[in-house]
Each structure stands twice: as C-alpha cells, then as structure tokens.
Design a protein around this motif. Sequence first.
Motif, mmCIF file in Angstrom:
data_model
loop_
_atom_site.group_PDB
_atom_site.id
_atom_site.type_symbol
_atom_site.label_atom_id
_atom_site.label_comp_id
_atom_site.label_asym_id
_atom_site.label_seq_id
_atom_site.Cartn_x
_atom_site.Cartn_y
_atom_site.Cartn_z
ATOM 1 N N LYS A 290 38.620 36.266 46.295
ATOM 2 C CA LYS A 290 38.185 37.245 45.294
ATOM 3 C C LYS A 290 37.837 36.566 43.963
ATOM 4 O O LYS A 290 36.746 36.787 43.431
ATOM 5 C CB LYS A 290 39.251 38.321 45.098
ATOM 6 C CG LYS A 290 38.862 39.364 44.070
ATOM 7 C CD LYS A 290 39.961 40.378 43.852
ATOM 8 C CE LYS A 290 39.597 41.333 42.733
ATOM 9 N NZ LYS A 290 40.714 42.208 42.389
ATOM 10 N N PRO A 291 38.718 35.708 43.399
ATOM 11 C CA PRO A 291 38.325 35.055 42.146
ATOM 12 C C PRO A 291 37.163 34.084 42.333
ATOM 13 O O PRO A 291 36.362 33.900 41.414
ATOM 14 C CB PRO A 291 39.590 34.319 41.698
ATOM 15 C CG PRO A 291 40.582 34.477 42.773
ATOM 16 C CD PRO A 291 40.089 35.448 43.758
ATOM 17 N N TRP B 122 44.686 30.256 41.311
ATOM 18 C CA TRP B 122 44.030 30.879 42.462
ATOM 19 C C TRP B 122 43.246 29.889 43.297
ATOM 20 O O TRP B 122 43.103 30.061 44.508
ATOM 21 C CB TRP B 122 43.136 32.033 42.025
ATOM 22 C CG TRP B 122 42.014 31.669 41.099
ATOM 23 C CD1 TRP B 122 42.021 31.749 39.739
ATOM 24 C CD2 TRP B 122 40.723 31.194 41.461
ATOM 25 N NE1 TRP B 122 40.814 31.339 39.226
ATOM 26 C CE2 TRP B 122 39.999 30.995 40.265
ATOM 27 C CE3 TRP B 122 40.095 30.904 42.671
ATOM 28 C CZ2 TRP B 122 38.691 30.528 40.250
ATOM 29 C CZ3 TRP B 122 38.786 30.439 42.653
ATOM 30 C CH2 TRP B 122 38.100 30.261 41.464
ATOM 31 N N LEU B 123 42.755 28.861 42.689
ATOM 32 C CA LEU B 123 41.970 27.872 43.427
ATOM 33 C C LEU B 123 42.826 27.179 44.489
ATOM 34 O O LEU B 123 42.368 26.927 45.594
ATOM 35 C CB LEU B 123 41.380 26.858 42.442
ATOM 36 C CG LEU B 123 40.267 25.967 42.924
ATOM 37 C CD1 LEU B 123 39.114 26.772 43.497
ATOM 38 C CD2 LEU B 123 39.763 25.100 41.785
ATOM 39 N N LEU C 192 37.429 33.810 33.395
ATOM 40 C CA LEU C 192 37.248 35.234 33.653
ATOM 41 C C LEU C 192 37.848 35.609 35.018
ATOM 42 O O LEU C 192 38.550 36.618 35.139
ATOM 43 C CB LEU C 192 35.769 35.618 33.614
ATOM 44 C CG LEU C 192 35.498 37.099 33.857
ATOM 45 C CD1 LEU C 192 35.979 37.935 32.676
ATOM 46 C CD2 LEU C 192 34.027 37.329 34.103
ATOM 47 N N ALA C 193 37.600 34.787 36.033
ATOM 48 C CA ALA C 193 38.173 35.038 37.359
ATOM 49 C C ALA C 193 39.700 34.966 37.309
ATOM 50 O O ALA C 193 40.389 35.758 37.954
ATOM 51 C CB ALA C 193 37.623 34.036 38.369
ATOM 52 N N SER C 194 40.224 34.036 36.533
ATOM 53 C CA SER C 194 41.678 33.894 36.401
ATOM 54 C C SER C 194 42.289 35.099 35.710
ATOM 55 O O SER C 194 43.345 35.589 36.117
ATOM 56 C CB SER C 194 42.019 32.623 35.621
ATOM 57 O OG SER C 194 41.565 31.481 36.312
ATOM 58 N N ILE C 195 41.634 35.587 34.669
ATOM 59 C CA ILE C 195 42.119 36.781 33.963
ATOM 60 C C ILE C 195 42.051 37.995 34.883
ATOM 61 O O ILE C 195 42.996 38.780 34.960
ATOM 62 C CB ILE C 195 41.303 37.013 32.669
ATOM 63 C CG1 ILE C 195 41.636 35.922 31.646
ATOM 64 C CG2 ILE C 195 41.568 38.397 32.100
ATOM 65 C CD1 ILE C 195 40.686 35.873 30.461
ATOM 66 N N ALA C 196 40.958 38.128 35.605
ATOM 67 C CA ALA C 196 40.788 39.277 36.501
ATOM 68 C C ALA C 196 41.841 39.299 37.601
ATOM 69 O O ALA C 196 42.274 40.372 38.025
ATOM 70 C CB ALA C 196 39.387 39.262 37.117
ATOM 71 N N CYS C 197 42.265 38.113 38.039
ATOM 72 C CA CYS C 197 43.255 38.041 39.124
ATOM 73 C C CYS C 197 44.658 37.730 38.620
ATOM 74 O O CYS C 197 45.602 37.698 39.410
ATOM 75 C CB CYS C 197 42.819 36.990 40.129
ATOM 76 S SG CYS C 197 41.291 37.470 40.930
#
Length: 182
Positions: free
Chosen positions: A94-95, A87-88, A77-82
């Motif tokens: 943010k993610p 991102w890690l 979900l964090a990956s889709i949102a960003c």
Amino acid sequence: MIERIRQEAFIGTKYTHNPRFPELPLAGFGFLAHFVWEMLQVPWFTGMADASHGSVVWLCIRATGGDVLILMASFWLASIACGNRQWLLEGDRKPAVILVVTAFVVTIVLEWLATGPLERWAYADSMPIIPLLDVGLAPLLQWLFLPPLIMWLARRHMLGHIALRSDSSSGPVRECIGKSRP
C-alpha cells in the motif's frame, strides 16, 4: 534465507535491528538510478546535443537531485499515510503504491509547468508526447519503472544489514562471514 532474516528481524511488530533511517538507502539507490536515467534521456531534450559534456552532467546531477527530492517527499507521504517509516522493510504494498502514484502525479505537474508556462526546458522532436497531458513519455516511464527498482534495492540492502548485524551466530550469512579463505 530471507525467511530466516524476517524471523530474526521481527519480534511481534518491532524490529530488533531496524535501520534508523530507511531514507538513506532509498535516497542513495534513488540517486544512482535516476542519474543513469537522466543521462540516458538527454537526447530527448533540446539543446543537450550542442552543450558541453560537463554542462550536461551538471544539468543531470541537478535534475537527479530534484528526482531524489520527489522520491523522499513521496516516501514521507506514504509513511505518514501508513503511520510507519519502516514499511519498506515489511514489504507492504500500500505505501509503495502511494509512493509511485504520488511521484507520478508530481512529475506530471512539474513536467507540464517546466515545459509550458515556466519554459525551463523543452523536449526534442524525438520525444514522444502524451497528448492529453502534454508531457514527455520518458519522464513518466522514469517514475513507473525506477521507484519499484529503487525500493527493491533499498529493501534488499536493509535486509542484508539486518542479517549482518543479527546476534544469531547460526545461518548461512554468519557461516560465510566466519570462514577464512584457504
């Protein structure tokens, strides 16, 4: 050294040696951390003191599997949102916040359902309960403390992987690897 790894790992915004599946170290470290937590919180659940060691371990493995699923769903979900699965590695906060908040909310809902209407498990009298949520404190602390630790471990692992696979033959990592012991 970390700055050198970042410089060698990035060309613009593309990675030269990016891990294809950042989920793997996240899931691996997630399993280890959550399993330890699940074993440590055993005394705060009813029936666990009377159960055999094998059945407690099996229950904790199953609970850890659920924790890893929550972790992975929150990561995606964090990956889709960003718009970025890497991102890690970038250290974007943010993610990371999205992951922790998502996992925390999912845990509140699942714990409330499991201890309430579904009656899947019950808390021992020693478990502190959050009054407004009617959820135990230990499962909530689990999702506040463990995700940052897991993300840090996974990121360090991936940065180490990038450093070891780097084409550069200079720097402390290559020098240490290339040296033979006397």
